[in-house]
Design an enzyme around this catalytic site. Structure first.
Site, PDB file in Angstrom:
ATOM      1  N   GLY A 382       0.835  -1.199   0.000  1.00 19.28           N
ATOM      2  CA  GLY A 382       0.000   0.000   0.000  1.00 19.28           C
ATOM      3  C   GLY A 382       0.861   1.237   0.000  1.00 19.28           C
ATOM      4  O   GLY A 382       2.083   1.180   0.165  1.00 19.28           O
ATOM      5  N   GLY A 384       0.629   5.547   1.142  1.00 21.94           N
ATOM      6  CA  GLY A 384      -0.178   6.542   1.833  1.00 21.94           C
ATOM      7  C   GLY A 384       0.532   7.871   1.896  1.00 21.94           C
ATOM      8  O   GLY A 384       1.553   8.078   1.237  1.00 21.94           O
ATOM      9  N   PHE A 386       2.141   9.101   4.334  1.00 22.42           N
ATOM     10  CA  PHE A 386       3.405   9.072   5.065  1.00 22.42           C
ATOM     11  C   PHE A 386       4.500   8.288   4.353  1.00 22.42           C
ATOM     12  O   PHE A 386       5.675   8.467   4.647  1.00 22.42           O
ATOM     13  CB  PHE A 386       3.187   8.471   6.463  1.00 22.42           C
ATOM     14  CG  PHE A 386       2.512   9.438   7.392  1.00 22.42           C
ATOM     15  CD1 PHE A 386       3.236  10.091   8.379  1.00 22.42           C
ATOM     16  CD2 PHE A 386       1.164   9.700   7.278  1.00 22.42           C
ATOM     17  CE1 PHE A 386       2.620  10.994   9.222  1.00 22.42           C
ATOM     18  CE2 PHE A 386       0.536  10.594   8.108  1.00 22.42           C
ATOM     19  CZ  PHE A 386       1.256  11.251   9.089  1.00 22.42           C
ATOM     20  N   ASP A 502      -7.713   9.343  12.270  1.00 27.98           N
ATOM     21  CA  ASP A 502      -7.770   9.038  10.839  1.00 27.98           C
ATOM     22  C   ASP A 502      -8.443   7.696  10.578  1.00 27.98           C
ATOM     23  O   ASP A 502      -7.963   6.897   9.769  1.00 27.98           O
ATOM     24  CB  ASP A 502      -6.361   9.052  10.221  1.00 27.98           C
ATOM     25  CG  ASP A 502      -6.407   9.160   8.697  1.00 27.98           C
ATOM     26  OD1 ASP A 502      -7.484   9.483   8.152  1.00 27.98           O
ATOM     27  OD2 ASP A 502      -5.378   8.902   8.053  1.00 27.98           O
TER      28      ASP A 502
HETATM   29  N1  LIG Z   1       0.500  -4.210   8.221  1.00 27.91           N
HETATM   30  C1  LIG Z   1      -0.001  -4.107   6.995  1.00 27.91           C
HETATM   31  N2  LIG Z   1      -0.288  -5.208   6.283  1.00 27.91           N
HETATM   32  C2  LIG Z   1      -0.802  -5.118   5.027  1.00 27.91           C
HETATM   33  N3  LIG Z   1      -1.066  -3.941   4.424  1.00 27.91           N
HETATM   34  C3  LIG Z   1      -0.799  -2.809   5.083  1.00 27.91           C
HETATM   35  C4  LIG Z   1      -0.253  -2.829   6.399  1.00 27.91           C
HETATM   36  N4  LIG Z   1      -0.096  -1.558   6.817  1.00 27.91           N
HETATM   37  C5  LIG Z   1      -0.541  -0.790   5.810  1.00 27.91           C
HETATM   38  N5  LIG Z   1      -0.958  -1.519   4.769  1.00 27.91           N
HETATM   39  C6  LIG Z   1      -1.520  -1.020   3.496  1.00 27.91           C
HETATM   40  O1  LIG Z   1      -0.884   0.210   3.196  1.00 27.91           O
HETATM   41  C7  LIG Z   1      -1.851   1.259   3.122  1.00 27.91           C
HETATM   42  C8  LIG Z   1      -1.227   2.532   3.660  1.00 27.91           C
HETATM   43  O2  LIG Z   1      -0.831   2.316   4.997  1.00 27.91           O
HETATM   44  P1  LIG Z   1      -0.935   3.470   6.089  1.00 27.91           P
HETATM   45  O3  LIG Z   1      -2.345   3.937   6.194  1.00 27.91           O
HETATM   46  O4  LIG Z   1      -0.292   3.022   7.346  1.00 27.91           O
HETATM   47  O5  LIG Z   1      -0.043   4.579   5.379  1.00 27.91           O
HETATM   48  P2  LIG Z   1      -0.198   6.136   5.523  1.00 27.91           P
HETATM   49  O6  LIG Z   1       0.936   6.739   4.782  1.00 27.91           O
HETATM   50  O7  LIG Z   1      -0.302   6.497   6.947  1.00 27.91           O
HETATM   51  O8  LIG Z   1      -1.572   6.382   4.761  1.00 27.91           O
HETATM   52  P3  LIG Z   1      -2.657   7.515   4.980  1.00 27.91           P
HETATM   53  O9  LIG Z   1      -2.685   8.267   3.700  1.00 27.91           O
HETATM   54  O10 LIG Z   1      -3.919   6.769   5.249  1.00 27.91           O
HETATM   55  O11 LIG Z   1      -2.216   8.335   6.141  1.00 27.91           O
HETATM   56  C9  LIG Z   1      -3.049   0.764   3.906  1.00 27.91           C
HETATM   57  O12 LIG Z   1      -4.260   1.308   3.442  1.00 27.91           O
HETATM   58  C10 LIG Z   1      -3.006  -0.729   3.687  1.00 27.91           C
HETATM   59  O13 LIG Z   1      -3.710  -1.069   2.509  1.00 27.91           O
END
Ligand SMILES: Nc1ncnc2c1ncn2[C@@H]1O[C@H](COP(=O)(O)OP(=O)(O)OP(=O)(O)O)[C@@H](O)[C@H]1O
Length: 764
Positions: A382, A384, A386, A502
């Site tokens: 994934g 996001g 961050f 969030d």
């Molecule tokens: N432990 C995990 N196992 C499998 N997939 C994961 C895991 N952690 C995150 N993902 C995938 O990665 C994506 C992004 O993760 P995360 O939300 O932690 O990132 P972020 O950069 O904080 O995103 P956001 O834009 O929501 O803030 C999630 O929506 C999920 O699909």
């Protein structure tokens, strides 16, 4: 054929020279190897011929092809490198699609041009046995021919056909069999209709990045800071679910194949398709697998061990290629790397990072340097705001983990350090036995200026689940299971005064255990209730009214997000898909009602959205109305337009009550009645969670007691224990609702299509 017991005959990729030299059987080798032409060359030469000549040559080609009795083994390596070969005019004029078939089939000895300097001896020594030509399989894309009728030998396309095809739809062209869509210089398959929602998501489903967190202490007005509007800020934010819209996943039959063409194809090779005889099963013995004898001429032999052509061209491909060309050598280090990060051009951090400060990740990269902290990158999970989340394997222990590689910018790293702290606290202090649905953090380390968080690996997120379900809602029993787990998690957070900030479907993941178990992830925006420093938080669709209006917030904002998520799980699409904060508030108010006047009085941003219409100094009771789109646009130089309505009904209870009943439910009166009861309970449950007034909104502990969760009898009325409705000093609901409703026409137009929301028409 040579039997050499000393060589590793089981290994189809054996490097033994003897193996290679004795693989060729002269009997089955055709003397005219096929010259491979590039697609461009083929197209170019074909296009320059007059149309009647093209047609004539196609027919000739078809005829010769079907008559051919032998196959030639084609050495792709020789063909690809030898430019000194004269092409057969027949080949050079064949239509591109035909040629691509020919290239793949290797079945055209008559038309094969000669290699002047080709070493035939090498081929004759081969023991790879090439079978005589047999009838090609029917083309599954020509369905009429498939069931028992002779299939056309291969697919020809005249220019005329191509033209008609393009007239029919200029965006599509036939490329051999699948139907592809052309876009700019890239080619991809017809978009999956379910993807239509993703485009909208790109700008709407995002969480807020730390550079956009706006501290109440520094500047309460997120819009005036740096002169950036919300729209400008959005363009910097990224989707959390990794977009998967460019894959070649849809194979479609050609849209148009002329009847003339079909007839001509039929006349080429009208042999009936043999269907194997079906036997009745009398005993268990009849079910025993039957081993057919190795068919004559159907096996390739490697040092007396026979291997099938399938193995020779799959597992044994390297040996096969080596035999074709002695100069061929295969080294894994020379393999092109599969890059997981987009864009993949190195811009910062000595070329390790792209323009977004994301680490450029490739499959088989290693993250970490310490002995027990080296992780082999396997795939992307994934992406996001961050950073990126990749599936990795611990090189020492072989454990599979998910690693979130944070962007190398200070604001992201700092915020992620908070995520680490909160997760450590949740994992070690609050939930050491892993019972309350928090993601487990195993480790964290720095890799080339990127903070890497090592998590347990989980399954799909709920947004992906809905997408896979073609944006149809989930069953009530599944929604109940997910809701109670989420409430359990929120109880723990509330008790410890931690706000997630969030919550959204993308941040709720199935564990993959197959028991509809979920875990909550992404604590990157989380904070303690006493340290709610930021006012620009939560992803817009799930943003609570108090955050939009700029009122101090607490853990109750997570309950609001939860209400939006549960509604979405039921409806399949977001209940409040606001295109801006103003639009978000408009949607919320039209569906749920007006916020109490004290909230508007108190909100730092209220005057952006509301106009005071009456002020009573004695009672200090003010009356407000939502600004019209025109008023809002004029005041803030925005271009808001009437928002589309995706449900036939305006208020929450009607939307839930009237939402489409599945066909299965309609078939069974008992299940239908139960569904209606469940819906009434769900509707009441949601009305308690989606209360505009954060003081009246149910806590997770209260919501856990609701009959929707406990499955106790629901009489139509329910109050959580100790619940005292707050009597606000707002204008009477009726007054406000009248104002809102009068404004509604100017704020909304009803959508006749769910194009932006979902591939299917689902008007409630
Ligand atoms: N432990 C995990 N196992 C499998 N997939 C994961 C895991 N952690 C995150 N993902 C995938 O990665 C994506 C992004 O993760 P995360 O939300 O932690 O990132 P972020 O950069 O904080 O995103 P956001 O834009 O929501 O803030 C999630 O929506 C999920 O699909």
């Amino acid at each position: 054929m040579k039997a050499d017991s000393s060589s590793n005959t089981n290994d189809p990729n054996s490097d033994n020279e003897n193996d290679k030299q004795n693989m060729w059987n002269p009997i089955f080798i055709n003397q005219n190897p096929v010259r491979y032409m590039s697609q461009q060359q083929q197209q170019h030469q074909y296009q320059h011929l007059p149309q009647n000549l093209q047609h004539q040559q196609q027919q000739q080609l078809t005829q010769e092809y079907s008559n051919s009795q032998q196959m030639a083994f084609v050495n792709p390596w020789m063909a690809a490198t030898d430019d000194s070969i004269n092409y057969s005019p027949l080949y050079s004029t064949a239509p591109p699609s035909t040629l691509s078939v020919l290239q793949e089939s290797d079945e055209h000895p008559q038309k094969i041009p000669c290699f002047d300097n080709y070493n035939y001896d090498q081929r004759r020594k081969s023991s790879i046995i090439i079978p005589p030509t047999r009838e090609p399989a029917p083309n599954p894309y020509l369905q009429e021919y498939y069931n028992g009728y002779p299939a056309p030998v291969f697919q020809l396309e005249t220019n005329e056909m191509m033209n008609q095809q393009q007239q029919y739809n200029p965006n599509y062209f036939i490329c051999n069999q699948p139907l592809y869509q052309q876009s700019g210089d890239s080619t991809f398959s017809i978009a999956d209709p379910t993807m239509s929602f993703s485009n909208q998501d790109l700008t709407m489903r995002q969480s807020v990045g730390p550079e956009h967190f706006i501290s109440d202490h520094t500047n309460s007005n997120q819009y005036s800071k740096n002169g950036k509007s919300t729209q400008q800020l959005i363009s910097y934010r990224r989707l959390s679910a990794f977009p998967q819209t460019n894959g070649f996943h849809t194979l479609q039959p050609p849209m148009y194949i002329s009847s003339e063409y079909r007839k001509s194809s039929m006349s080429v090779s009208p042999k009936p398709l043999m269907i194997s005889h079906l036997k009745q099963c009398h005993s268990k013995a009849d079910l025993e697998p039957v081993m057919n004898q190795t068919p004559k001429f159907r096996r390739a032999s490697l040092n007396s061990k026979t291997i099938s052509p399938l193995i020779a061209l799959t597992k044994g491909l390297i040996t096969t290629y080596s035999l074709c060309s002695p100069s061929f050598s295969y080294k894994t280090c020379k393999n092109p790397k599969r890059v997981l990060t987009k864009p993949s051009d190195g811009k910062f951090n000595n070329g390790y990072d792209n323009i977004n400060s994301d680490y450029i990740l490739c499959v088989n990269d290693v993250l970490g340097t310490e002995q027990n902290r080296k992780y082999l990158v396997l795939d992307i999970l994934g992406q996001g705001t961050f950073g990126q989340v990749v599936k990795c394997q611990n090189i020492l222990t072989s454990e599979i983990v998910a690693i979130k590689v944070i962007k190398s910018r200070a604001e992201y790293i700092n915020q992620s350090i908070t995520e680490v702290k909160i997760l450590k606290f949740l994992n070690q202090e609050l939930d050491p036995y892993d019972k309350h649905h928090f993601l487990r953090l195993f480790d964290s380390f720095l890799h080339r200026n990127h903070l890497c968080l090592v998590f347990e690996v989980l399954g799909k997120n709920l947004y992906e689940v809905l997408k896979q379900n073609r944006f149809h809602g989930l069953t009530i029993s599944l929604i109940r299971k997910i809701s109670s787990q989420l409430l359990d998690c929120l109880c723990m957070l509330k008790d410890n005064k931690i706000v997630h900030c969030d919550l959204k479907p993308e941040n709720i993941l199935l564990t993959g255990s197959g028991k509809s178990e979920i875990k909550v992830i992404d604590f990157g925006s989380s904070c303690q209730e006493s340290r709610t420093l930021f006012s620009y938080i939560q992803s817009r669709f799930y943003r609570s009214p108090e955050v939009i209006m700029g009122i101090p917030y607490s853990t109750s904002i997570d309950m609001w997000s939860l209400g939006c998520i549960i509604a979405e799980l039921f409806l399949g699409i977001p209940i409040f898909p606001g295109s801006s904060e103003f639009n978000q508030l408009t949607r919320i108010i039209s569906c749920i009602g007006n916020p109490p006047a004290w909230m508007i009085d108190m909100g730092k941003s209220s005057d952006k959205y509301f106009i005071k219409i009456e002020s009573d100094e004695e009672t200090e009771c003010n009356k407000y109305r939502l600004k019209t789109i025109e008023e809002y646009n004029t005041e803030f130089q925005k271009k808001e337009i009437k928002s589309k309505l995706y449900f036939k009904w305006d208020n929450l209870s009607d939307i839930i009550e009237n939402y489409r009943f599945s066909k299965e439910l309609q078939k069974s009166p008992v299940a239908f009645e139960q569904e209606k009861k469940d819906r009434r309970a769900l509707e009441h449950f949601l009305s308690g969670i989606l209360s505009l007034n954060p003081l009246e909104r149910w806590t997770p502990q209260q919501a856990l007691m609701h009959p929707f969760i406990t499955q106790q009898h629901f009489s139509g009325d329910w109050y959580p224990p100790g619940f005292i409705p707050h009597v606000g000093t707002s204008p009477s609901n009726q007054d406000f609702n009248d104002t809102i409703m009068n404004n509604n026409d100017s704020h909304f137009h009803r959508s006749n299509t769910l194009q932006d929301m979902s591939p299917t028409k689902r008007l409630g």
